[in-house]
Design an enzyme around this catalytic site. Structure first.
Site, PDB file in Angstrom:
ATOM      1  N   ASN A  56       0.871  -1.180   0.000  1.00  0.00           N
ATOM      2  CA  ASN A  56       0.000   0.000   0.000  1.00  0.00           C
ATOM      3  C   ASN A  56       0.905   1.226   0.000  1.00  0.00           C
ATOM      4  O   ASN A  56       1.497   1.562   1.026  1.00  0.00           O
ATOM      5  CB  ASN A  56      -0.894  -0.031   1.260  1.00  0.00           C
ATOM      6  CG  ASN A  56      -1.721   1.239   1.395  1.00  0.00           C
ATOM      7  OD1 ASN A  56      -1.767   2.066   0.487  1.00  0.00           O
ATOM      8  ND2 ASN A  56      -2.371   1.401   2.528  1.00  0.00           N
ATOM      9  N   TRP A  57       0.995   1.855  -1.168  1.00  0.00           N
ATOM     10  CA  TRP A  57       1.919   2.987  -1.315  1.00  0.00           C
ATOM     11  C   TRP A  57       1.458   4.229  -0.547  1.00  0.00           C
ATOM     12  O   TRP A  57       2.222   5.166  -0.401  1.00  0.00           O
ATOM     13  CB  TRP A  57       2.044   3.356  -2.787  1.00  0.00           C
ATOM     14  CG  TRP A  57       2.968   2.497  -3.570  1.00  0.00           C
ATOM     15  CD1 TRP A  57       3.711   1.438  -3.117  1.00  0.00           C
ATOM     16  CD2 TRP A  57       3.271   2.620  -4.969  1.00  0.00           C
ATOM     17  NE1 TRP A  57       4.451   0.904  -4.140  1.00  0.00           N
ATOM     18  CE2 TRP A  57       4.198   1.608  -5.289  1.00  0.00           C
ATOM     19  CE3 TRP A  57       2.847   3.479  -5.984  1.00  0.00           C
ATOM     20  CZ2 TRP A  57       4.705   1.452  -6.576  1.00  0.00           C
ATOM     21  CZ3 TRP A  57       3.351   3.318  -7.269  1.00  0.00           C
ATOM     22  CH2 TRP A  57       4.269   2.317  -7.558  1.00  0.00           C
ATOM     23  N   LYS A  58       0.192   4.250  -0.135  1.00  0.00           N
ATOM     24  CA  LYS A  58      -0.348   5.471   0.482  1.00  0.00           C
ATOM     25  C   LYS A  58       0.020   6.666  -0.417  1.00  0.00           C
ATOM     26  O   LYS A  58      -0.180   6.583  -1.623  1.00  0.00           O
ATOM     27  CB  LYS A  58       0.191   5.607   1.911  1.00  0.00           C
ATOM     28  CG  LYS A  58      -0.043   4.320   2.718  1.00  0.00           C
ATOM     29  CD  LYS A  58       0.200   4.464   4.177  1.00  0.00           C
ATOM     30  CE  LYS A  58      -0.071   3.127   4.867  1.00  0.00           C
ATOM     31  NZ  LYS A  58      -0.055   3.189   6.298  1.00  0.00           N
ATOM     32  N   HIS A  68      -9.637   1.201   5.106  1.00  0.00           N
ATOM     33  CA  HIS A  68      -8.319   1.413   5.717  1.00  0.00           C
ATOM     34  C   HIS A  68      -8.455   2.427   6.854  1.00  0.00           C
ATOM     35  O   HIS A  68      -9.210   3.389   6.752  1.00  0.00           O
ATOM     36  CB  HIS A  68      -7.303   1.904   4.676  1.00  0.00           C
ATOM     37  CG  HIS A  68      -5.908   1.862   5.204  1.00  0.00           C
ATOM     38  ND1 HIS A  68      -5.409   2.816   6.056  1.00  0.00           N
ATOM     39  CD2 HIS A  68      -4.922   0.941   5.052  1.00  0.00           C
ATOM     40  CE1 HIS A  68      -4.173   2.491   6.396  1.00  0.00           C
ATOM     41  NE2 HIS A  68      -3.856   1.362   5.792  1.00  0.00           N
ATOM     42  N   GLU A  70      -5.209  -4.795  10.556  1.00  0.00           N
ATOM     43  CA  GLU A  70      -4.170  -3.785  10.766  1.00  0.00           C
ATOM     44  C   GLU A  70      -4.482  -2.993  12.034  1.00  0.00           C
ATOM     45  O   GLU A  70      -5.252  -2.021  11.981  1.00  0.00           O
ATOM     46  CB  GLU A  70      -4.133  -2.806   9.591  1.00  0.00           C
ATOM     47  CG  GLU A  70      -3.811  -3.428   8.271  1.00  0.00           C
ATOM     48  CD  GLU A  70      -3.236  -2.406   7.295  1.00  0.00           C
ATOM     49  OE1 GLU A  70      -2.109  -2.629   6.856  1.00  0.00           O
ATOM     50  OE2 GLU A  70      -3.890  -1.401   7.013  1.00  0.00           O
ATOM     51  N   GLY A 102       2.775   2.275  10.826  1.00  0.00           N
ATOM     52  CA  GLY A 102       3.711   3.377  10.570  1.00  0.00           C
ATOM     53  C   GLY A 102       4.892   3.413  11.524  1.00  0.00           C
ATOM     54  O   GLY A 102       5.528   4.451  11.687  1.00  0.00           O
ATOM     55  N   SER A 114       3.528  -2.051  10.373  1.00  0.00           N
ATOM     56  CA  SER A 114       4.977  -2.100  10.630  1.00  0.00           C
ATOM     57  C   SER A 114       5.618  -3.406  10.173  1.00  0.00           C
ATOM     58  O   SER A 114       6.470  -3.963  10.866  1.00  0.00           O
ATOM     59  CB  SER A 114       5.265  -1.833  12.111  1.00  0.00           C
ATOM     60  OG  SER A 114       4.750  -0.562  12.465  1.00  0.00           O
ATOM     61  N   GLY A 148       2.856  -1.219   4.307  1.00  0.00           N
ATOM     62  CA  GLY A 148       2.772   0.223   4.049  1.00  0.00           C
ATOM     63  C   GLY A 148       4.121   0.794   3.658  1.00  0.00           C
ATOM     64  O   GLY A 148       4.611   0.562   2.548  1.00  0.00           O
TER      65      GLY A 148
HETATM   66  P1  13P Z   1       2.975   0.470   7.706  1.00  0.00           P
HETATM   67  O1  13P Z   1       3.514  -0.794   7.083  1.00  0.00           O
HETATM   68  O2  13P Z   1       3.686   1.699   7.265  1.00  0.00           O
HETATM   69  O3  13P Z   1       2.889   0.327   9.193  1.00  0.00           O
HETATM   70  O4  13P Z   1       1.489   0.650   7.188  1.00  0.00           O
HETATM   71  C1  13P Z   1       0.601  -0.398   7.296  1.00  0.00           C
HETATM   72  C2  13P Z   1      -0.589  -0.065   6.501  1.00  0.00           C
HETATM   73  O5  13P Z   1      -1.357   0.814   6.877  1.00  0.00           O
HETATM   74  C3  13P Z   1      -0.787  -0.780   5.234  1.00  0.00           C
HETATM   75  O6  13P Z   1      -2.058  -0.594   4.739  1.00  0.00           O
END
Ligand code: 13P
Length: 252
Positions: free
Chosen positions: A10-12, A96, A165, A171, A213, A234
């Site tokens: 998930n590139w956000k 999400h 999640e 994060g 994470s 993420g």
């Molecule tokens: P991180 O891997 O940065 O913790 O994010 C997880 C996430 O929200 C994936 O959708």
């Protein structure tokens, strides 16, 4: 035959230009060619779905959206499941926590799940508690998120993915992620909840992923001991080297 594992990046909003998105996809395509036992997918920002899916056309890597709207018509800024599909997407994250934090509640998430599935996309339903308390309230919180998202939508079970999640573990770094034992406990609870909402046979078909994470340092242990079907990654998915390391840790 054992099912393939599923690793979704998930590139956000980490990757901000079409050029970087294309370069990433080009490298990923080369690195995962011939990889066995793992299916790879990328949830990219909506404007990049066409370029990334064009770049990955002859590869097994799937491309999808990070959200879809459950509404239609006069919705400024909205992106529908049909738009994602025509742009080359095959799945969409729904619910999400970063979308829920903007005010999208369980009712909205249910609408998004139905809209995604109706457009022919695989909905990846994200669930996760904000915090954990001694009384185990997080279990009922997760059960409610699953129940309300799937209420009246049980027929979609065959195409569904659920990603657990926990918001408090997103994060950060590998040492802040859940332990494999904690992931396993929740994965069992989610499958039990799915069996109540759907039926046992359909529930067993729904891949349950873990996210929060996930980094190269903990991916192997989570997948080996967490009793999960895959990972939702993420920040570590925005760096092609670490994403490929995580995918490799899931190889069978
Ligand atoms: P991180 O891997 O940065 O913790 O994010 C997880 C996430 O929200 C994936 O959708």
């Amino acid at each position: 035959m054992t099912r393939k594992r599923l690793v979704i990046g998930n590139w956000k909003m980490y990757i901000e230009s079409a050029e970087s998105a294309k370069d990433f996809a080009r490298v990923l395509k080369r690195k995962v060619r011939g990889i066995s036992g793992v299916e790879v997918a990328l949830a990219v920002p909506a404007p990049f779905i066409p370029v990334v899916s064009a770049m990955l056309e002859s590869s097994a890597v799937r491309v999808g959206a990070q959200t879809v709207s459950g509404l239609s018509g006069a919705q400024t800024g909205g992106v529908s499941g049909a738009m994602v599909k025509t742009a080359g997407g095959t799945f969409a994250l729904v619910g999400h926590s970063e979308r829920r934090a903007l005010g999208e509640d369980n009712v909205a998430v249910h609408g998004q799940l139905v809209a995604a599935a109706s457009a022919g996309l695989v909905p990846v339903l994200c669930v996760g508690e904000l915090e954990r308390t001694e009384d185990g309230g997080h279990f009922s919180f997760i059960a409610e998120q699953i129940r309300s998202a799937l209420s009246g939508a049980q027929s979609l079970a065959g195409k569904l993915v659920v990603a657990y999640e926990p918001v408090w573990a997103i994060g950060k770094h590998a040492d802040s992620a859940l332990t494999s034992a904690e992931v396993r406990e929740m994965a069992i609870f989610i499958r039990k909840t799915l069996a109540d909402v759907l039926d046992r046979k359909s529930a067993l078909k729904v891949p349950v992923l873990y996210g929060g994470s996930v980094e190269p340092a903990n991916a192997a242990a989570l997948i080996a001991e967490g009793d999960i079907a895959g990972l939702l990654v993420g920040h570590a998915s925005a760096d092609v080297t670490s994403f490929v390391e995580i995918i490799s840790a899931c190889k069978k």
